[in-house]
Each structure stands twice: as C-alpha cells, then as structure tokens.
Design a protein around this motif. Structure first.
Motif, PDB file in Angstrom:
ATOM      1  N   VAL A  26      85.538  22.064  30.128  1.00 35.02           N
ATOM      2  CA  VAL A  26      86.940  22.215  31.037  1.00 35.02           C
ATOM      3  C   VAL A  26      87.282  24.050  30.678  1.00 35.02           C
ATOM      4  O   VAL A  26      87.266  24.806  31.585  1.00 35.02           O
ATOM      5  N   LYS A  27      86.560  24.022  29.087  1.00 37.44           N
ATOM      6  CA  LYS A  27      87.234  25.343  28.943  1.00 37.44           C
ATOM      7  C   LYS A  27      86.264  26.315  29.043  1.00 37.44           C
ATOM      8  O   LYS A  27      86.386  27.932  29.842  1.00 37.44           O
ATOM      9  N   GLU A  28      84.815  26.034  29.382  1.00 37.49           N
ATOM     10  CA  GLU A  28      83.600  27.286  30.576  1.00 37.49           C
ATOM     11  C   GLU A  28      84.018  27.431  31.245  1.00 37.49           C
ATOM     12  O   GLU A  28      83.593  28.876  32.072  1.00 37.49           O
ATOM     13  N   TYR A  29      84.289  26.302  32.323  1.00 37.64           N
ATOM     14  CA  TYR A  29      83.751  26.085  34.189  1.00 37.64           C
ATOM     15  C   TYR A  29      85.595  26.215  34.524  1.00 37.64           C
ATOM     16  O   TYR A  29      85.867  26.318  35.618  1.00 37.64           O
ATOM     17  N   PHE A  30      86.278  26.019  33.629  1.00 39.65           N
ATOM     18  CA  PHE A  30      87.916  26.266  34.512  1.00 39.65           C
ATOM     19  C   PHE A  30      88.185  26.439  33.751  1.00 39.65           C
ATOM     20  O   PHE A  30      90.066  26.203  33.306  1.00 39.65           O
ATOM     21  N   THR A  31      87.983  27.908  33.794  1.00 36.26           N
ATOM     22  CA  THR A  31      89.277  28.410  32.512  1.00 36.26           C
ATOM     23  C   THR A  31      90.884  28.439  32.709  1.00 36.26           C
ATOM     24  O   THR A  31      91.685  28.861  32.241  1.00 36.26           O
ATOM     25  N   GLU A  32      90.583  28.196  34.139  1.00 38.50           N
ATOM     26  CA  GLU A  32      92.188  28.096  35.064  1.00 38.50           C
ATOM     27  C   GLU A  32      92.428  27.129  34.318  1.00 38.50           C
ATOM     28  O   GLU A  32      94.391  26.935  33.815  1.00 38.50           O
ATOM     29  N   LEU A  33      92.541  26.141  33.495  1.00 35.81           N
ATOM     30  CA  LEU A  33      92.728  24.731  33.100  1.00 35.81           C
ATOM     31  C   LEU A  33      93.268  24.451  32.083  1.00 35.81           C
ATOM     32  O   LEU A  33      92.582  24.892  31.079  1.00 35.81           O
ATOM     33  N   SER A  34      93.756  25.742  31.862  1.00 36.17           N
ATOM     34  CA  SER A  34      94.492  26.783  29.792  1.00 36.17           C
ATOM     35  C   SER A  34      95.226  25.840  29.333  1.00 36.17           C
ATOM     36  O   SER A  34      94.954  25.835  27.978  1.00 36.17           O
ATOM     37  N   GLU A  35      95.774  24.497  29.821  1.00 37.80           N
ATOM     38  CA  GLU A  35      97.269  24.828  28.513  1.00 37.80           C
ATOM     39  C   GLU A  35      95.991  23.373  28.003  1.00 37.80           C
ATOM     40  O   GLU A  35      95.421  21.794  29.227  1.00 37.80           O
ATOM     41  N   PRO A  36      96.602  23.372  26.522  1.00 36.01           N
ATOM     42  CA  PRO A  36      95.371  23.186  25.120  1.00 36.01           C
ATOM     43  C   PRO A  36      95.962  21.214  26.301  1.00 36.01           C
ATOM     44  O   PRO A  36      95.004  19.930  26.406  1.00 36.01           O
ATOM     45  N   SER A  37      97.095  20.705  25.623  1.00 37.12           N
ATOM     46  CA  SER A  37      97.619  19.420  26.573  1.00 37.12           C
ATOM     47  C   SER A  37      96.877  19.022  27.992  1.00 37.12           C
ATOM     48  O   SER A  37      96.512  17.864  27.857  1.00 37.12           O
ATOM     49  N   LEU A  38      96.295  19.588  28.372  1.00 35.93           N
ATOM     50  CA  LEU A  38      96.161  18.876  30.229  1.00 35.93           C
ATOM     51  C   LEU A  38      94.704  18.761  29.243  1.00 35.93           C
ATOM     52  O   LEU A  38      93.844  17.537  29.877  1.00 35.93           O
ATOM     53  N   GLN A  39      93.632  20.012  29.467  1.00 35.84           N
ATOM     54  CA  GLN A  39      92.273  19.865  28.175  1.00 35.84           C
ATOM     55  C   GLN A  39      91.943  18.320  28.490  1.00 35.84           C
ATOM     56  O   GLN A  39      91.299  17.560  28.126  1.00 35.84           O
ATOM     57  N   GLU A  40      93.277  18.316  27.205  1.00 30.83           N
ATOM     58  CA  GLU A  40      92.671  16.647  26.655  1.00 30.83           C
ATOM     59  C   GLU A  40      92.739  15.739  26.947  1.00 30.83           C
ATOM     60  O   GLU A  40      92.032  15.339  26.656  1.00 30.83           O
ATOM     61  N   GLU A  41      94.172  15.667  28.043  1.00 31.01           N
ATOM     62  CA  GLU A  41      94.193  14.092  29.065  1.00 31.01           C
ATOM     63  C   GLU A  41      93.155  14.611  30.011  1.00 31.01           C
ATOM     64  O   GLU A  41      92.395  13.371  30.196  1.00 31.01           O
ATOM     65  N   ILE A  42      92.406  15.429  30.253  1.00 32.04           N
ATOM     66  CA  ILE A  42      91.193  15.412  31.562  1.00 32.04           C
ATOM     67  C   ILE A  42      90.095  14.785  30.288  1.00 32.04           C
ATOM     68  O   ILE A  42      89.434  14.055  31.119  1.00 32.04           O
ATOM     69  N   ALA A  43      89.931  15.214  28.936  1.00 32.48           N
ATOM     70  CA  ALA A  43      89.344  15.004  28.070  1.00 32.48           C
ATOM     71  C   ALA A  43      88.807  13.659  27.402  1.00 32.48           C
ATOM     72  O   ALA A  43      88.309  12.665  27.610  1.00 32.48           O
ATOM     73  N   LYS A  44      90.416  12.505  27.959  1.00 32.21           N
ATOM     74  CA  LYS A  44      90.847  11.571  27.622  1.00 32.21           C
ATOM     75  C   LYS A  44      90.079  10.138  29.045  1.00 32.21           C
ATOM     76  O   LYS A  44      89.799   9.508  28.693  1.00 32.21           O
ATOM     77  N   VAL A  45      90.561  11.009  30.183  1.00 31.53           N
ATOM     78  CA  VAL A  45      90.628   9.460  31.160  1.00 31.53           C
ATOM     79  C   VAL A  45      88.962  10.516  32.054  1.00 31.53           C
ATOM     80  O   VAL A  45      88.561   9.896  32.787  1.00 31.53           O
ATOM     81  N   GLY A  46      88.709  11.743  31.743  1.00 31.22           N
ATOM     82  CA  GLY A  46      87.942  12.287  32.970  1.00 31.22           C
ATOM     83  C   GLY A  46      86.283  11.275  32.393  1.00 31.22           C
ATOM     84  O   GLY A  46      86.421  10.539  31.336  1.00 31.22           O
ATOM     85  N   VAL A  47      85.330  10.844  33.295  1.00 31.33           N
ATOM     86  CA  VAL A  47      83.931  10.610  33.236  1.00 31.33           C
ATOM     87  C   VAL A  47      82.761  11.080  33.406  1.00 31.33           C
ATOM     88  O   VAL A  47      82.981  11.610  34.393  1.00 31.33           O
ATOM     89  N   ILE A  48      81.895  11.333  32.698  1.00 32.94           N
ATOM     90  CA  ILE A  48      81.136  12.471  33.318  1.00 32.94           C
ATOM     91  C   ILE A  48      80.148  11.624  33.304  1.00 32.94           C
ATOM     92  O   ILE A  48      80.181  10.863  33.200  1.00 32.94           O
ATOM     93  N   ARG A  49      79.882  11.975  34.959  1.00 30.59           N
ATOM     94  CA  ARG A  49      78.345  11.994  35.545  1.00 30.59           C
ATOM     95  C   ARG A  49      77.834  12.456  36.001  1.00 30.59           C
ATOM     96  O   ARG A  49      77.945  13.668  36.111  1.00 30.59           O
ATOM     97  N   GLU A  50      76.261  12.185  35.636  1.00 34.30           N
ATOM     98  CA  GLU A  50      75.534  12.790  36.570  1.00 34.30           C
ATOM     99  C   GLU A  50      74.560  12.221  37.679  1.00 34.30           C
ATOM    100  O   GLU A  50      74.371  10.911  37.466  1.00 34.30           O
TER     101      GLU A  50
END
Length: 230
Positions: A26-50
DNA sequence: ACATTAAGTGATT
DNA sequence: AATCACTTAATGT
C-alpha cells in the motif's frame, strides 16, 4: 498410520493479524492512502491474490465480493454486449489503480456487468466490500481515493468513447498498441491479430493490413504472436 | 510428416 | 471496412 486431527485454533477477534506485506504494498503503490490506521485496517482485512496470465478474475453476472487494489501486472476490463456476443474493451488496470466498476457494483449490491481477466501475471489486494463502505465515512483519504479513481476512470472512458466515435481505425490501433506496451512496461506485445481485432471490434484482416502498414512505416516489427514497437 | 493455428492476399459488396 | 475464399507460414504432436 493415524493423523491427529488438527483442531481449529480460535482466533481472537480484536487481534487479527496484520499482513506486513500488504502494508508495504500500500505504501508503495497507493501513497494516497496515507493514514496509518487505514493502512493497518487494509493489512488486516485485505487478502493478497495472484492471477496467472489469461486467468478470468471475474466474469459477467457474478456478485462482486471484493474491491481489488492492483499492485502488479495488468488487468483487462471488458464489457459484453448481450445481443451478439461482442466484447467492448473498456480499459486496462495497472499497478496503483483500482476498478471503479467494482465500487459501484458493490455499493449497489449489483451483479457484475463486466469481465476482468489477467492480461499479465497479476497481483491484487482484495478488500471485502463491507469495509469499502465503512471506510468512506471513516477515512477521508479513502473517500478521496475512491472519488479520484472514479474521476480518472471517467476521463479515460470519455477518451475511448470519442476515439471510437471520431477516430479512424489506424489511429485507434496505434493508441491501443501504445496502451498495451505501457501496461506491460515493455515494447513487445504478445498477441494475435485476432485478439486485437476483437478488442477493437474490427475484422482480423483489417488489423493485419493496418499492422502491415505500420511495419512499412517502421513503427513496429511483426512476428507470429508478437509485435514490437520501435 | 501431418494437423492446427496465425497471418497474408485479392476480390466482392 | 467487412466478409469470403483461399494461400502461405509457423508451430505443435
């Protein structure tokens, strides 16, 4: 031999693990999403899929259950015209982008109007839709992000619309080639003339002939299944 | 070597 | 510019 049955470890609700990979993506590709608490939430619920090249990520009619944040590769978004089975290429999604169609689908709780396939080997962070809505009011940067991607996608669509309406086939083809090479970060395009023809709603012969012209002009070189921009 | 698939060509509408 | 009816070339089995 007997295999011990593994009991499911109960998970504490308040301490869902964060995926550190997601934070850095997120930090690398979505710099706009800068709020740390948002980043944390994304890291909690997000799922990496390839997805492998050519794999269908989402087909028509299926319910959208997650919004993708693209972090690698390129994803082709296509709309199908029900009547005669024709496809219209809407756009490609690249790293750092997200799919506006999926936003509207999930907020309206609608089935997908589009099909997305991996144009390249791709990687996304899938955000389950229920969070997408919550975050709209909770995080200004998320809201801006959603709005901005709507806006840029809209501009993009208007461009392709008048490309279809006002431009000749040779110009459209050239734009298409540029778009694809940009998406792949490479001036080599692996594709058949037939596929290009489908994307542009043209006949294979027409595309072949136009490509030949471009080759004569020295803009590209042609091989079987391969086009190189020069 | 043979079959299959991609690409090239010319004529017709 | 689309469609047809081929031909030629490249690739897979």
């Amino acid at each position: 031999m007997s295999i011990p049955i593994k009991t499911v470890v109960p998970r504490q609700i308040d301490t869902i693990k964060m995926n550190p990979e997601i934070i850095s993506l997120v930090k690398e590709y979505f710099t706009e999403l800068s709020e740390p608490s948002l980043q944390e939430e994304i890291a909690k619920v997000g799922v990496i899929r390839e997805f492998k090249e050519g794999e269908i990520i989402m087909n028509f009619g299926s319910f959208v259950t997650a919004v993708p944040l693209v972090v690698k590769g390129s994803i082709k978004v296509v709309r199908e015209e029900e009547e005669d089975n024709k496809e219209v290429l809407l756009y490609f999604l690249n790293a750092g982008e997200t799919c506006s169609m999926s936003f509207s689908c999930c907020m309206m709780d609608k089935r997908s109007d589009i099909r997305t396939t991996a144009e390249d080997d791709s990687k996304i962070i899938a955000i389950p839709i229920k969070h997408v809505n919550d975050w709209m009011s909770k995080y200004p940067s998320w809201r801006n992000f959603v709005m901005r991607s709507y806006d840029s996608r809209m501009q993009e669509l208007v461009k392709t619309l008048d490309s279809i309406a006002f431009k000749k086939m040779d110009e459209r083809l050239w734009e298409y080639l540029l778009k694809r090479s940009k998406a792949h970060h490479s001036n080599i395009i692996h594709s058949t003339h037939q596929t290009i023809a489908n994307d542009l709603n043209a006949s294979r012969e027409a595309i072949s002939r136009l490509l030949k012209q471009l080759e004569k002009k020295g803009a590209i070189s042609l091989e079987r299944n391969k086009i190189v921009l020069l």
